[in-house]
Design a protein around this motif. Sequence first.
Motif, PDB file in Angstrom:
ATOM      1  N   GLU A 159      41.225  41.396  37.660  1.00 40.21           N
ATOM      2  CA  GLU A 159      40.018  41.390  38.508  1.00 40.21           C
ATOM      3  C   GLU A 159      39.624  39.904  38.959  1.00 40.21           C
ATOM      4  OE1 GLU A 159      37.452  43.869  36.218  1.00 40.21           O
ATOM      5  OE2 GLU A 159      38.142  45.630  36.896  1.00 40.21           O
ATOM      6  N   ASP A 160      39.663  38.925  37.884  1.00 40.58           N
ATOM      7  CA  ASP A 160      39.302  37.545  38.243  1.00 40.58           C
ATOM      8  C   ASP A 160      40.276  37.178  39.077  1.00 40.58           C
ATOM      9  OD1 ASP A 160      37.950  35.241  37.632  1.00 40.58           O
ATOM     10  OD2 ASP A 160      39.835  34.224  36.731  1.00 40.58           O
ATOM     11  N   ALA A 219      40.712  35.090  44.902  1.00 46.65           N
ATOM     12  CA  ALA A 219      41.541  35.364  45.927  1.00 46.65           C
ATOM     13  C   ALA A 219      40.554  35.662  47.172  1.00 46.65           C
ATOM     14  CB  ALA A 219      42.462  36.115  45.902  1.00 46.65           C
ATOM     15  N   LYS A 220      39.605  36.480  46.904  1.00 43.54           N
ATOM     16  CA  LYS A 220      38.650  37.036  48.029  1.00 43.54           C
ATOM     17  C   LYS A 220      38.180  35.997  48.975  1.00 43.54           C
ATOM     18  CE  LYS A 220      34.630  38.058  46.530  1.00 43.54           C
ATOM     19  NZ  LYS A 220      33.373  38.703  46.334  1.00 43.54           N
ATOM     20  N   ARG A 221      37.883  34.915  48.511  1.00 41.94           N
ATOM     21  CA  ARG A 221      37.466  33.948  49.422  1.00 41.94           C
ATOM     22  C   ARG A 221      38.174  32.792  49.836  1.00 41.94           C
ATOM     23  NH1 ARG A 221      32.112  34.923  51.425  1.00 41.94           N
ATOM     24  NH2 ARG A 221      30.725  35.674  49.967  1.00 41.94           N
ATOM     25  N   SER A 258      34.840  39.183  52.512  1.00 48.82           N
ATOM     26  CA  SER A 258      33.551  39.317  51.732  1.00 48.82           C
ATOM     27  C   SER A 258      33.723  40.177  50.654  1.00 48.82           C
ATOM     28  CB  SER A 258      32.425  39.559  52.586  1.00 48.82           C
ATOM     29  OG  SER A 258      32.393  41.050  53.108  1.00 48.82           O
ATOM     30  N   LYS A 259      34.482  41.285  50.712  1.00 52.73           N
ATOM     31  CA  LYS A 259      34.532  42.035  49.451  1.00 52.73           C
ATOM     32  C   LYS A 259      35.995  42.785  49.563  1.00 52.73           C
ATOM     33  CE  LYS A 259      30.099  44.142  49.386  1.00 52.73           C
ATOM     34  NZ  LYS A 259      29.467  45.108  48.769  1.00 52.73           N
ATOM     35  N   VAL A 260      36.414  43.001  48.469  1.00 55.48           N
ATOM     36  CA  VAL A 260      37.875  43.795  48.217  1.00 55.48           C
ATOM     37  C   VAL A 260      37.383  44.944  47.422  1.00 55.48           C
ATOM     38  CG1 VAL A 260      40.036  43.754  46.946  1.00 55.48           C
ATOM     39  CG2 VAL A 260      38.900  41.562  48.021  1.00 55.48           C
ATOM     40  N   GLU A 283      40.826  52.916  38.827  1.00 58.42           N
ATOM     41  CA  GLU A 283      41.939  52.926  37.766  1.00 58.42           C
ATOM     42  C   GLU A 283      43.026  52.059  38.271  1.00 58.42           C
ATOM     43  OE1 GLU A 283      41.323  54.320  34.838  1.00 58.42           O
ATOM     44  OE2 GLU A 283      39.540  55.051  35.469  1.00 58.42           O
ATOM     45  N   LEU A 284      43.041  51.498  39.389  1.00 58.78           N
ATOM     46  CA  LEU A 284      44.243  50.650  40.013  1.00 58.78           C
ATOM     47  C   LEU A 284      44.442  49.761  38.797  1.00 58.78           C
ATOM     48  CD1 LEU A 284      46.381  49.931  41.918  1.00 58.78           C
ATOM     49  CD2 LEU A 284      44.832  48.539  42.983  1.00 58.78           C
ATOM     50  N   THR A 285      43.600  48.943  38.419  1.00 62.80           N
ATOM     51  CA  THR A 285      43.726  47.634  37.587  1.00 62.80           C
ATOM     52  C   THR A 285      44.209  48.401  36.106  1.00 62.80           C
ATOM     53  OG1 THR A 285      41.229  47.398  37.092  1.00 62.80           O
ATOM     54  CG2 THR A 285      42.242  45.948  38.689  1.00 62.80           C
ATOM     55  N   VAL A 286      43.711  49.165  35.870  1.00 59.48           N
ATOM     56  CA  VAL A 286      43.927  49.943  34.510  1.00 59.48           C
ATOM     57  C   VAL A 286      45.455  50.424  34.690  1.00 59.48           C
ATOM     58  CG1 VAL A 286      43.472  51.963  33.036  1.00 59.48           C
ATOM     59  CG2 VAL A 286      41.579  50.745  33.864  1.00 59.48           C
ATOM     60  N   ARG A 287      45.800  51.132  35.656  1.00 59.65           N
ATOM     61  CA  ARG A 287      47.139  51.430  35.636  1.00 59.65           C
ATOM     62  C   ARG A 287      48.025  50.259  35.605  1.00 59.65           C
ATOM     63  NH1 ARG A 287      48.635  54.035  39.950  1.00 59.65           N
ATOM     64  NH2 ARG A 287      46.945  53.331  41.401  1.00 59.65           N
ATOM     65  N   VAL A 288      48.041  49.450  36.482  1.00 62.36           N
ATOM     66  CA  VAL A 288      48.688  48.032  36.294  1.00 62.36           C
ATOM     67  C   VAL A 288      48.682  47.435  34.882  1.00 62.36           C
ATOM     68  CG1 VAL A 288      48.889  45.602  37.116  1.00 62.36           C
ATOM     69  CG2 VAL A 288      48.346  47.533  38.879  1.00 62.36           C
ATOM     70  N   ALA A 289      47.815  47.350  34.405  1.00 66.31           N
ATOM     71  CA  ALA A 289      47.655  46.726  32.996  1.00 66.31           C
ATOM     72  C   ALA A 289      48.473  47.500  32.135  1.00 66.31           C
ATOM     73  CB  ALA A 289      46.323  46.496  32.570  1.00 66.31           C
TER      74      ALA A 289
END
Length: 157
Positions: free
Chosen positions: A27-28, A33-35, A41-43, A48-54
């Motif tokens: 998430e960090d 990378a967003k800016r 301005s937003k992603v 659950e995407l980051t949970v599944r990746v982790a």
Amino acid sequence: MDHFSTEPNLHEALCMVRTCHLITMLEDCLYKAKRHKLHCSKVLVPKELTVRVAQEVLKLSSNEPCGLRGCVLYVNLEAQNKKINLGKLVYDSAVEPTFELSLLLKQDIQTWDYFRDLINRTCFPNFFQNILKLSPKFMLAKKRLYFSVAETGTDDF
């Protein structure tokens, strides 16, 4: 207290801590990378995407000599037929990396573009233009940075 009854709980707790740490790192990386790299301005990240990746990263690191501590994770995004490097995550910089993982996230363009165009034409022109929506699908590729004796086929020194 029985030692064997607490051991599975300790293992589960350790996996949960590692998963949470990986999620925070991902998430960090997306936030930074967003800016700087995506210029938006937003992603929007699917639930659950980051949970599944982790969880997948943990699974791929389970049979490595240093486990997750030897992992280097390269985070990339495929958007508008371009591959963008979003960042490099090192779980433990004190450990020499033993394997690399390349994560490829994808932009969700099917439903989002239609919805964004519809809203922009009717109610809020230009409001949604700087928003990037990620697909719930991802690819993860593994590259070992070492060779075991069994893999080289030689056992003489």
